[in-house]
Design an enzyme around this catalytic site. Structure first.
Site, PDB file in Angstrom:
ATOM      1  N   HIS A 260       0.804  -1.234   0.000  1.00  0.00           N
ATOM      2  CA  HIS A 260       0.000   0.000   0.000  1.00  0.00           C
ATOM      3  C   HIS A 260       0.823   1.262   0.000  1.00  0.00           C
ATOM      4  CE1 HIS A 260       0.908  -0.240   4.306  1.00  0.00           C
ATOM      5  NE2 HIS A 260       0.702   1.054   4.334  1.00  0.00           N
TER       6      HIS A 260
HETATM    7  C1  UD1 Z   1      -1.591   5.999   5.312  1.00  0.00           C
HETATM    8  C2  UD1 Z   1      -0.250   6.500   5.753  1.00  0.00           C
HETATM    9  C3  UD1 Z   1       0.781   5.386   5.663  1.00  0.00           C
HETATM   10  C4  UD1 Z   1       0.316   4.161   6.403  1.00  0.00           C
HETATM   11  C5  UD1 Z   1      -1.083   3.756   5.968  1.00  0.00           C
HETATM   12  C6  UD1 Z   1      -1.583   2.653   6.852  1.00  0.00           C
HETATM   13  C7  UD1 Z   1       0.125   8.872   5.304  1.00  0.00           C
HETATM   14  C8  UD1 Z   1       0.817   9.859   4.450  1.00  0.00           C
HETATM   15  N1  UD1 Z   1       0.213   7.602   4.924  1.00  0.00           N
HETATM   16  O1  UD1 Z   1      -1.481   5.668   3.945  1.00  0.00           O
HETATM   17  O2  UD1 Z   1       1.996   5.820   6.234  1.00  0.00           O
HETATM   18  O3  UD1 Z   1       1.214   3.119   6.138  1.00  0.00           O
HETATM   19  O4  UD1 Z   1      -1.968   4.877   6.087  1.00  0.00           O
HETATM   20  O5  UD1 Z   1      -2.535   1.880   6.250  1.00  0.00           O
HETATM   21  O6  UD1 Z   1      -0.480   9.230   6.291  1.00  0.00           O
HETATM   22  N2  UD1 Z   1      -8.958   4.940   1.256  1.00  0.00           N
HETATM   23  C9  UD1 Z   1     -10.233   4.404   1.248  1.00  0.00           C
HETATM   24  N3  UD1 Z   1     -10.797   4.117   2.449  1.00  0.00           N
HETATM   25  C10 UD1 Z   1     -10.185   4.354   3.647  1.00  0.00           C
HETATM   26  C11 UD1 Z   1      -8.922   4.915   3.632  1.00  0.00           C
HETATM   27  C12 UD1 Z   1      -8.304   5.203   2.444  1.00  0.00           C
HETATM   28  O7  UD1 Z   1     -10.809   4.153   0.187  1.00  0.00           O
HETATM   29  O8  UD1 Z   1     -10.783   4.062   4.688  1.00  0.00           O
HETATM   30  C13 UD1 Z   1      -8.306   5.195  -0.048  1.00  0.00           C
HETATM   31  C14 UD1 Z   1      -8.606   6.577  -0.621  1.00  0.00           C
HETATM   32  O9  UD1 Z   1      -8.699   6.457  -2.007  1.00  0.00           O
HETATM   33  C15 UD1 Z   1      -7.364   7.361  -0.256  1.00  0.00           C
HETATM   34  C16 UD1 Z   1      -6.273   6.303  -0.320  1.00  0.00           C
HETATM   35  O10 UD1 Z   1      -6.890   5.101   0.117  1.00  0.00           O
HETATM   36  O11 UD1 Z   1      -7.118   8.434  -1.133  1.00  0.00           O
HETATM   37  C17 UD1 Z   1      -5.068   6.608   0.539  1.00  0.00           C
HETATM   38  O12 UD1 Z   1      -5.453   6.840   1.898  1.00  0.00           O
HETATM   39  P1  UD1 Z   1      -4.539   7.776   2.858  1.00  0.00           P
HETATM   40  O13 UD1 Z   1      -5.085   7.760   4.218  1.00  0.00           O
HETATM   41  O14 UD1 Z   1      -4.317   9.092   2.217  1.00  0.00           O
HETATM   42  O15 UD1 Z   1      -3.126   7.076   2.837  1.00  0.00           O
HETATM   43  P2  UD1 Z   1      -2.758   5.543   3.022  1.00  0.00           P
HETATM   44  O16 UD1 Z   1      -2.263   5.053   1.717  1.00  0.00           O
HETATM   45  O17 UD1 Z   1      -3.855   4.831   3.690  1.00  0.00           O
HETATM   46  N1  UDP Z   2      -3.250  -5.167   9.173  1.00  0.00           N
HETATM   47  C1  UDP Z   2      -4.527  -5.696   9.357  1.00  0.00           C
HETATM   48  N2  UDP Z   2      -5.250  -6.081   8.264  1.00  0.00           N
HETATM   49  C2  UDP Z   2      -4.762  -5.965   6.993  1.00  0.00           C
HETATM   50  C3  UDP Z   2      -3.453  -5.430   6.819  1.00  0.00           C
HETATM   51  C4  UDP Z   2      -2.734  -5.022   7.934  1.00  0.00           C
HETATM   52  O1  UDP Z   2      -4.988  -5.823  10.496  1.00  0.00           O
HETATM   53  O2  UDP Z   2      -5.486  -6.323   6.045  1.00  0.00           O
HETATM   54  C5  UDP Z   2      -2.479  -4.755  10.347  1.00  0.00           C
HETATM   55  C6  UDP Z   2      -1.132  -5.421  10.480  1.00  0.00           C
HETATM   56  O3  UDP Z   2      -1.242  -6.659  11.130  1.00  0.00           O
HETATM   57  C7  UDP Z   2      -0.364  -4.403  11.293  1.00  0.00           C
HETATM   58  C8  UDP Z   2      -0.924  -3.082  10.825  1.00  0.00           C
HETATM   59  O4  UDP Z   2      -2.182  -3.379  10.221  1.00  0.00           O
HETATM   60  O5  UDP Z   2      -0.623  -4.550  12.668  1.00  0.00           O
HETATM   61  C9  UDP Z   2      -0.010  -2.447   9.836  1.00  0.00           C
HETATM   62  O6  UDP Z   2      -0.642  -1.355   9.249  1.00  0.00           O
HETATM   63  P1  UDP Z   2      -0.406  -0.917   7.748  1.00  0.00           P
HETATM   64  O7  UDP Z   2       0.281  -1.986   6.990  1.00  0.00           O
HETATM   65  O8  UDP Z   2      -1.686  -0.400   7.245  1.00  0.00           O
HETATM   66  O9  UDP Z   2       0.512   0.375   7.914  1.00  0.00           O
HETATM   67  P2  UDP Z   2       2.072   0.607   8.193  1.00  0.00           P
HETATM   68  O10 UDP Z   2       2.507  -0.260   9.307  1.00  0.00           O
HETATM   69  O11 UDP Z   2       2.783   0.354   6.909  1.00  0.00           O
HETATM   70  O12 UDP Z   2       2.126   2.056   8.516  1.00  0.00           O
END
Ligand code: UD1
Ligand code: UDP
Length: 357
Positions: A203
Protein backbone atom coordinates in the site's frame (compact mmCIF):
# COMPACT_ATOMS: atom_id res chain seq x y z
CA UNK A 1 -4.37 15.19 34.17
CA UNK A 2 -5.99 14.94 30.77
CA UNK A 3 -4.32 13.33 27.76
CA UNK A 4 -5.60 13.70 24.20
CA UNK A 5 -4.81 10.68 22.02
CA UNK A 6 -4.83 11.51 18.31
CA UNK A 7 -5.24 8.69 15.80
CA UNK A 8 -6.67 8.25 12.32
CA UNK A 9 -5.12 5.38 10.38
CA UNK A 10 -5.24 1.59 10.71
CA UNK A 11 -1.85 0.98 12.37
CA UNK A 12 -2.60 3.68 14.94
CA UNK A 13 -5.70 1.90 16.20
CA UNK A 14 -3.57 -1.19 16.81
CA UNK A 15 -0.81 0.82 18.52
CA UNK A 16 -3.16 2.74 20.80
CA UNK A 17 -5.00 -0.38 22.01
CA UNK A 18 -2.46 -1.54 24.63
CA UNK A 19 -1.43 2.02 25.58
CA UNK A 20 -4.98 3.25 26.19
CA UNK A 21 -5.66 0.27 28.41
CA UNK A 22 -2.78 1.35 30.70
CA UNK A 23 -3.33 5.07 30.30
CA UNK A 24 -6.89 4.95 31.60
CA UNK A 25 -5.69 3.51 34.93
CA UNK A 26 -4.01 6.87 35.68
CA UNK A 27 -5.29 9.60 33.35
CA UNK A 28 -8.40 11.07 31.88
CA UNK A 29 -8.06 10.21 28.15
CA UNK A 30 -9.91 11.81 25.27
CA UNK A 31 -9.62 10.18 21.87
CA UNK A 32 -9.58 12.33 18.74
CA UNK A 33 -10.02 10.39 15.47
CA UNK A 34 -9.10 12.44 12.40
CA UNK A 35 -11.10 10.21 10.04
CA UNK A 36 -8.08 9.55 7.79
CA UNK A 37 -9.26 5.92 7.50
CA UNK A 38 -13.01 5.46 7.44
CA UNK A 39 -14.02 2.21 5.64
CA UNK A 40 -15.36 -0.39 8.05
CA UNK A 41 -12.46 -2.77 7.43
CA UNK A 42 -9.84 0.00 7.80
CA UNK A 43 -11.38 1.51 10.91
CA UNK A 44 -14.39 0.25 12.92
CA UNK A 45 -13.35 -3.38 12.86
CA UNK A 46 -10.28 -2.54 14.97
CA UNK A 47 -12.31 -0.64 17.58
CA UNK A 48 -14.67 -3.60 17.84
CA UNK A 49 -12.06 -6.36 17.95
CA UNK A 50 -9.53 -4.66 20.20
CA UNK A 51 -11.93 -2.99 22.63
CA UNK A 52 -10.47 0.40 21.90
CA UNK A 53 -12.31 3.27 23.61
CA UNK A 54 -14.75 5.01 21.25
CA UNK A 55 -13.47 8.32 19.86
CA UNK A 56 -14.76 11.35 21.74
CA UNK A 57 -14.30 13.39 18.57
CA UNK A 58 -14.55 12.05 15.02
CA UNK A 59 -13.27 14.78 12.71
CA UNK A 60 -14.24 13.17 9.43
CA UNK A 61 -11.35 14.57 7.38
CA UNK A 62 -11.19 11.59 5.00
CA UNK A 63 -8.99 11.34 1.92
CA UNK A 64 -7.24 14.00 -0.14
CA UNK A 65 -3.86 15.39 -1.13
CA UNK A 66 -1.22 15.75 1.58
CA UNK A 67 -1.79 19.49 1.89
CA UNK A 68 -5.57 19.21 2.02
CA UNK A 69 -5.60 16.27 4.40
CA UNK A 70 -2.95 17.56 6.80
CA UNK A 71 -4.32 21.12 6.71
CA UNK A 72 -7.90 20.09 7.45
CA UNK A 73 -6.69 17.88 10.28
CA UNK A 74 -4.70 20.71 11.87
CA UNK A 75 -7.69 23.05 11.71
CA UNK A 76 -10.12 20.58 13.20
CA UNK A 77 -7.74 19.20 15.85
CA UNK A 78 -6.88 22.73 16.96
CA UNK A 79 -10.54 23.49 17.69
CA UNK A 80 -10.82 20.42 19.90
CA UNK A 81 -7.56 21.13 21.73
CA UNK A 82 -8.62 24.71 22.46
CA UNK A 83 -11.88 23.41 23.91
CA UNK A 84 -10.51 20.44 25.86
CA UNK A 85 -7.20 21.97 27.05
CA UNK A 86 -5.36 18.65 27.52
CA UNK A 87 -2.08 18.55 29.46
CA UNK A 88 -0.51 16.35 26.78
CA UNK A 89 -1.16 15.20 23.25
CA UNK A 90 -0.21 11.61 22.41
CA UNK A 91 0.56 10.72 18.78
CA UNK A 92 1.60 7.45 17.17
CA UNK A 93 3.80 6.46 14.26
CA UNK A 94 4.27 8.40 11.07
CA UNK A 95 1.05 9.19 9.22
CA UNK A 96 -0.43 12.55 8.29
CA UNK A 97 -2.63 12.25 11.41
CA UNK A 98 0.57 12.04 13.52
CA UNK A 99 2.10 15.19 12.07
CA UNK A 100 -1.17 17.14 12.12
CA UNK A 101 -1.74 16.27 15.78
CA UNK A 102 1.77 17.32 16.74
CA UNK A 103 1.64 20.59 14.77
CA UNK A 104 -1.73 21.58 16.19
CA UNK A 105 -0.45 20.90 19.73
CA UNK A 106 2.94 22.61 19.53
CA UNK A 107 1.44 25.92 18.39
CA UNK A 108 -0.90 25.85 21.39
CA UNK A 109 2.06 25.10 23.71
CA UNK A 110 0.64 21.72 24.63
CA UNK A 111 3.21 19.02 25.40
CA UNK A 112 3.56 16.21 22.87
CA UNK A 113 4.44 12.55 23.38
CA UNK A 114 5.40 10.55 20.29
CA UNK A 115 5.10 6.78 20.46
CA UNK A 116 7.40 5.15 17.90
CA UNK A 117 9.87 8.03 17.90
CA UNK A 118 13.28 7.85 16.24
CA UNK A 119 12.49 5.54 13.33
CA UNK A 120 14.27 6.54 10.14
CA UNK A 121 14.36 5.18 6.60
CA UNK A 122 16.60 8.09 5.51
CA UNK A 123 14.45 8.56 2.43
CA UNK A 124 12.57 11.85 2.43
CA UNK A 125 10.60 10.85 -0.67
CA UNK A 126 8.56 8.65 1.67
CA UNK A 127 5.84 10.83 3.27
CA UNK A 128 6.20 8.77 6.46
CA UNK A 129 9.84 9.89 6.84
CA UNK A 130 8.91 13.57 6.69
CA UNK A 131 6.11 13.00 9.21
CA UNK A 132 8.42 11.21 11.65
CA UNK A 133 11.33 13.63 11.48
CA UNK A 134 9.13 16.70 11.97
CA UNK A 135 7.07 15.11 14.74
CA UNK A 136 10.19 14.05 16.64
CA UNK A 137 11.67 17.54 16.49
CA UNK A 138 8.64 19.12 18.18
CA UNK A 139 7.91 16.36 20.72
CA UNK A 140 8.61 16.58 24.46
CA UNK A 141 8.44 12.84 25.12
CA UNK A 142 10.08 10.59 22.54
CA UNK A 143 9.16 6.99 23.20
CA UNK A 144 11.63 4.99 21.13
CA UNK A 145 10.88 1.33 20.41
CA UNK A 146 14.48 0.24 19.76
CA UNK A 147 18.10 1.18 20.53
CA UNK A 148 18.52 2.12 16.89
CA UNK A 149 15.69 4.63 17.25
CA UNK A 150 17.38 6.18 20.31
CA UNK A 151 20.66 6.49 18.39
CA UNK A 152 18.91 8.10 15.43
CA UNK A 153 17.48 10.76 17.74
CA UNK A 154 20.84 11.46 19.39
CA UNK A 155 22.43 11.86 15.95
CA UNK A 156 19.88 14.58 15.18
CA UNK A 157 20.71 16.36 18.44
CA UNK A 158 17.56 15.24 20.26
CA UNK A 159 18.75 14.10 23.67
CA UNK A 160 16.16 15.24 26.16
CA UNK A 161 12.86 13.47 26.64
CA UNK A 162 14.12 10.33 24.89
CA UNK A 163 13.04 7.06 26.50
CA UNK A 164 13.73 3.53 25.29
CA UNK A 165 10.41 1.80 25.92
CA UNK A 166 10.20 -1.15 23.53
CA UNK A 167 7.61 -1.50 20.82
CA UNK A 168 3.90 -1.20 21.58
CA UNK A 169 3.07 -3.30 18.49
CA UNK A 170 4.92 -6.18 20.12
CA UNK A 171 2.69 -5.71 23.19
CA UNK A 172 -0.39 -5.75 20.94
CA UNK A 173 0.72 -8.93 19.21
CA UNK A 174 1.49 -10.80 22.44
CA UNK A 175 -1.83 -9.73 23.90
CA UNK A 176 -3.84 -10.87 20.89
CA UNK A 177 -2.11 -13.85 19.33
CA UNK A 178 -3.84 -16.50 21.45
CA UNK A 179 -7.19 -14.78 21.05
CA UNK A 180 -6.58 -14.73 17.30
CA UNK A 181 -5.73 -18.45 17.17
CA UNK A 182 -8.95 -19.22 19.06
CA UNK A 183 -11.30 -16.92 17.23
CA UNK A 184 -10.14 -16.60 13.63
CA UNK A 185 -11.70 -18.92 11.06
CA UNK A 186 -9.90 -17.32 8.16
CA UNK A 187 -7.71 -20.26 7.13
CA UNK A 188 -10.74 -22.52 6.83
CA UNK A 189 -12.81 -19.88 5.09
CA UNK A 190 -10.10 -19.24 2.52
CA UNK A 191 -9.32 -22.95 2.11
CA UNK A 192 -5.69 -22.51 3.21
CA UNK A 193 -3.31 -24.87 4.92
CA UNK A 194 -0.61 -23.68 7.29
CA UNK A 195 2.73 -22.93 5.55
CA UNK A 196 1.24 -23.62 2.13
CA UNK A 197 0.70 -20.05 0.99
CA UNK A 198 2.35 -16.64 0.94
CA UNK A 199 0.76 -13.51 2.41
CA UNK A 200 1.13 -10.17 0.63
CA UNK A 201 0.26 -6.58 1.53
CA UNK A 202 1.12 -3.56 -0.63
CA UNK A 203 0.00 0.00 0.00
CA UNK A 204 2.93 2.39 0.27
CA UNK A 205 2.74 5.34 -2.11
CA UNK A 206 6.17 4.59 -3.61
CA UNK A 207 4.74 1.33 -4.97
CA UNK A 208 1.08 2.09 -5.65
CA UNK A 209 1.53 5.49 -7.26
CA UNK A 210 4.16 4.23 -9.71
CA UNK A 211 2.63 2.18 -12.49
CA UNK A 212 5.76 0.24 -13.42
CA UNK A 213 6.53 -0.67 -9.82
CA UNK A 214 3.04 -1.94 -9.09
CA UNK A 215 3.08 -3.85 -12.38
CA UNK A 216 6.44 -5.48 -11.51
CA UNK A 217 5.12 -6.54 -8.12
CA UNK A 218 1.92 -8.02 -9.57
CA UNK A 219 3.81 -9.79 -12.36
CA UNK A 220 6.18 -11.30 -9.81
CA UNK A 221 3.22 -12.55 -7.76
CA UNK A 222 1.65 -14.13 -10.83
CA UNK A 223 4.87 -15.68 -12.16
CA UNK A 224 5.82 -17.15 -8.78
CA UNK A 225 3.03 -19.70 -9.18
CA UNK A 226 2.74 -19.79 -5.36
CA UNK A 227 -0.67 -19.34 -3.73
CA UNK A 228 -0.65 -15.73 -2.51
CA UNK A 229 -3.29 -14.28 -0.19
CA UNK A 230 -3.48 -10.56 -0.90
CA UNK A 231 -5.66 -8.41 1.41
CA UNK A 232 -5.65 -5.25 -0.67
CA UNK A 233 -5.63 -1.80 0.90
CA UNK A 234 -8.22 0.50 -0.77
CA UNK A 235 -5.41 2.63 -2.15
CA UNK A 236 -3.95 -0.40 -3.92
CA UNK A 237 -7.29 -1.54 -5.27
CA UNK A 238 -7.82 1.94 -6.69
CA UNK A 239 -4.49 1.92 -8.51
CA UNK A 240 -4.82 -1.67 -9.72
CA UNK A 241 -8.04 -0.59 -11.39
CA UNK A 242 -6.63 2.69 -12.71
CA UNK A 243 -3.61 0.93 -14.29
CA UNK A 244 -5.70 -1.89 -15.77
CA UNK A 245 -3.87 -4.43 -13.60
CA UNK A 246 -6.98 -5.73 -11.86
CA UNK A 247 -7.70 -7.99 -14.80
CA UNK A 248 -4.30 -9.71 -14.46
CA UNK A 249 -4.92 -10.21 -10.75
CA UNK A 250 -8.44 -11.60 -11.25
CA UNK A 251 -7.29 -14.00 -13.97
CA UNK A 252 -4.34 -15.32 -11.98
CA UNK A 253 -5.27 -18.66 -10.40
CA UNK A 254 -2.70 -18.29 -7.66
CA UNK A 255 -3.69 -14.85 -6.31
CA UNK A 256 -6.42 -14.74 -3.69
CA UNK A 257 -7.39 -11.07 -3.62
CA UNK A 258 -9.46 -10.18 -0.55
CA UNK A 259 -10.56 -7.05 1.27
CA UNK A 260 -8.44 -5.80 4.17
CA UNK A 261 -8.89 -8.08 7.17
CA UNK A 262 -9.27 -7.41 10.88
CA UNK A 263 -6.25 -7.66 13.17
CA UNK A 264 -7.09 -11.13 14.50
CA UNK A 265 -7.42 -12.66 11.03
CA UNK A 266 -4.27 -10.83 10.00
CA UNK A 267 -2.23 -12.32 12.84
CA UNK A 268 -3.40 -15.81 11.91
CA UNK A 269 -2.68 -15.24 8.21
CA UNK A 270 0.79 -13.98 9.12
CA UNK A 271 1.65 -16.77 11.53
CA UNK A 272 0.66 -19.50 9.10
CA UNK A 273 2.22 -18.00 5.98
CA UNK A 274 5.28 -19.65 4.47
CA UNK A 275 6.66 -16.21 3.70
CA UNK A 276 5.32 -12.66 3.81
CA UNK A 277 5.66 -10.08 1.04
CA UNK A 278 5.00 -6.53 2.20
CA UNK A 279 5.85 -2.85 2.07
CA UNK A 280 4.14 -2.20 5.43
CA UNK A 281 6.17 -1.12 8.41
CA UNK A 282 4.05 -2.97 10.95
CA UNK A 283 3.80 -6.18 8.96
CA UNK A 284 7.61 -6.44 8.67
CA UNK A 285 7.85 -6.42 12.46
CA UNK A 286 5.02 -8.87 12.96
CA UNK A 287 6.67 -11.28 10.52
CA UNK A 288 9.80 -11.09 12.67
CA UNK A 289 7.90 -11.55 15.95
CA UNK A 290 6.15 -14.61 14.48
CA UNK A 291 9.34 -16.00 12.90
CA UNK A 292 8.05 -15.84 9.34
CA UNK A 293 10.55 -14.88 6.60
CA UNK A 294 9.76 -11.43 5.24
CA UNK A 295 10.37 -10.12 1.72
CA UNK A 296 10.10 -6.35 1.84
CA UNK A 297 8.97 -4.59 -1.33
CA UNK A 298 11.02 -1.48 -0.60
CA UNK A 299 14.60 -0.26 -1.05
CA UNK A 300 14.88 0.83 2.58
CA UNK A 301 13.37 0.01 5.93
CA UNK A 302 13.23 1.77 9.27
CA UNK A 303 13.05 -1.63 11.02
CA UNK A 304 16.71 -2.45 10.42
CA UNK A 305 16.87 -5.09 13.17
CA UNK A 306 14.69 -7.43 11.13
CA UNK A 307 17.20 -7.25 8.25
CA UNK A 308 20.30 -7.39 10.48
CA UNK A 309 19.02 -10.56 12.13
CA UNK A 310 18.52 -12.20 8.73
CA UNK A 311 14.70 -12.49 8.74
CA UNK A 312 13.91 -9.71 6.29
CA UNK A 313 15.26 -9.06 2.80
CA UNK A 314 14.81 -5.79 0.90
CA UNK A 315 13.96 -6.37 -2.77
CA UNK A 316 12.24 -3.13 -3.81
CA UNK A 317 9.84 -3.49 -6.71
CA UNK A 318 12.30 -5.49 -8.82
CA UNK A 319 10.52 -8.48 -10.36
CA UNK A 320 13.59 -10.73 -10.55
CA UNK A 321 14.62 -9.98 -6.97
CA UNK A 322 11.08 -10.62 -5.72
CA UNK A 323 10.91 -13.96 -7.52
CA UNK A 324 14.35 -15.02 -6.30
CA UNK A 325 13.38 -14.18 -2.73
CA UNK A 326 10.06 -16.06 -3.02
CA UNK A 327 11.89 -19.15 -4.19
CA UNK A 328 15.18 -18.95 -2.29
CA UNK A 329 15.18 -16.58 0.70
CA UNK A 330 15.73 -18.49 3.93
CA UNK A 331 16.47 -16.71 7.22
CA UNK A 332 20.00 -17.31 8.46
CA UNK A 333 19.74 -16.95 12.20
CA UNK A 334 17.59 -16.53 15.27
CA UNK A 335 15.17 -13.76 16.09
CA UNK A 336 16.02 -11.55 19.05
CA UNK A 337 12.66 -10.13 19.99
CA UNK A 338 14.09 -8.45 23.10
CA UNK A 339 15.38 -5.83 20.66
CA UNK A 340 11.72 -4.68 20.59
CA UNK A 341 11.24 -4.80 24.35
CA UNK A 342 9.58 -7.32 26.63
CA UNK A 343 5.93 -6.90 25.67
CA UNK A 344 5.40 -4.23 28.33
CA UNK A 345 6.28 -1.12 26.38
CA UNK A 346 2.83 0.36 26.96
CA UNK A 347 3.23 0.08 30.73
CA UNK A 348 6.61 1.75 30.48
CA UNK A 349 5.20 4.63 28.42
CA UNK A 350 2.46 5.24 30.96
CA UNK A 351 4.77 4.91 33.96
CA UNK A 352 7.10 7.53 32.51
CA UNK A 353 4.13 9.87 32.05
CA UNK A 354 2.88 9.17 35.58
CA UNK A 355 6.33 9.95 36.99
CA UNK A 356 7.07 13.10 35.04
CA UNK A 357 3.96 14.83 33.69
C1 UD1 B 1 -1.59 6.00 5.31
C2 UD1 B 1 -0.25 6.50 5.75
C3 UD1 B 1 0.78 5.39 5.66
C4 UD1 B 1 0.32 4.16 6.40
C5 UD1 B 1 -1.08 3.76 5.97
C6 UD1 B 1 -1.58 2.65 6.85
C7 UD1 B 1 0.12 8.87 5.30
C8 UD1 B 1 0.82 9.86 4.45
N1 UD1 B 1 0.21 7.60 4.92
O1 UD1 B 1 -1.48 5.67 3.94
O2 UD1 B 1 2.00 5.82 6.23
O3 UD1 B 1 1.21 3.12 6.14
O4 UD1 B 1 -1.97 4.88 6.09
O5 UD1 B 1 -2.54 1.88 6.25
O6 UD1 B 1 -0.48 9.23 6.29
N2 UD1 B 1 -8.96 4.94 1.26
C9 UD1 B 1 -10.23 4.40 1.25
N3 UD1 B 1 -10.80 4.12 2.45
C10 UD1 B 1 -10.19 4.35 3.65
C11 UD1 B 1 -8.92 4.92 3.63
C12 UD1 B 1 -8.30 5.20 2.44
O7 UD1 B 1 -10.81 4.15 0.19
O8 UD1 B 1 -10.78 4.06 4.69
C13 UD1 B 1 -8.31 5.19 -0.05
C14 UD1 B 1 -8.61 6.58 -0.62
O9 UD1 B 1 -8.70 6.46 -2.01
C15 UD1 B 1 -7.36 7.36 -0.26
C16 UD1 B 1 -6.27 6.30 -0.32
O10 UD1 B 1 -6.89 5.10 0.12
O11 UD1 B 1 -7.12 8.43 -1.13
C17 UD1 B 1 -5.07 6.61 0.54
O12 UD1 B 1 -5.45 6.84 1.90
P1 UD1 B 1 -4.54 7.78 2.86
O13 UD1 B 1 -5.09 7.76 4.22
O14 UD1 B 1 -4.32 9.09 2.22
O15 UD1 B 1 -3.13 7.08 2.84
P2 UD1 B 1 -2.76 5.54 3.02
O16 UD1 B 1 -2.26 5.05 1.72
O17 UD1 B 1 -3.85 4.83 3.69
N1 UDP C 1 -3.25 -5.17 9.17
C1 UDP C 1 -4.53 -5.70 9.36
N2 UDP C 1 -5.25 -6.08 8.26
C2 UDP C 1 -4.76 -5.97 6.99
C3 UDP C 1 -3.45 -5.43 6.82
C4 UDP C 1 -2.73 -5.02 7.93
O1 UDP C 1 -4.99 -5.82 10.50
O2 UDP C 1 -5.49 -6.32 6.04
C5 UDP C 1 -2.48 -4.75 10.35
C6 UDP C 1 -1.13 -5.42 10.48
O3 UDP C 1 -1.24 -6.66 11.13
C7 UDP C 1 -0.36 -4.40 11.29
C8 UDP C 1 -0.92 -3.08 10.83
O4 UDP C 1 -2.18 -3.38 10.22
O5 UDP C 1 -0.62 -4.55 12.67
C9 UDP C 1 -0.01 -2.45 9.84
O6 UDP C 1 -0.64 -1.36 9.25
P1 UDP C 1 -0.41 -0.92 7.75
O7 UDP C 1 0.28 -1.99 6.99
O8 UDP C 1 -1.69 -0.40 7.25
O9 UDP C 1 0.51 0.37 7.91
P2 UDP C 1 2.07 0.61 8.19
O10 UDP C 1 2.51 -0.26 9.31
O11 UDP C 1 2.78 0.35 6.91
O12 UDP C 1 2.13 2.06 8.52
Amino acid sequence: MRIATIVGARPQFIKMAPVSRELRKHFDEIVIHTGQHYDYDMNRIFFEQLNIPEPDYYLGVGSGSHGYQTGEMIKRIEEVLIKEKPDLVLVYGDTNSTLAGALAAVKLHIKIAHVEAGLRSFDKRMPEEVNRVLTDHISDYLFAPTETAVENLYKEGINTGVYLTGDVMYDALLHNIKIARDKSKTLRELGLRSKNYLLATVHRAENTDDRSKLENIINAFVESGEPIVFPAHPRTRKYLEAYGLMEIVSKADNIILINPVGYLDMLVLEENAKKILTDSGGVQKEAYFLKVPCITLRERTEWVETVEDGWNTLVGANKEKILKAIWEFEPMGKTYTYRFGNGRASERVVQILVGTL
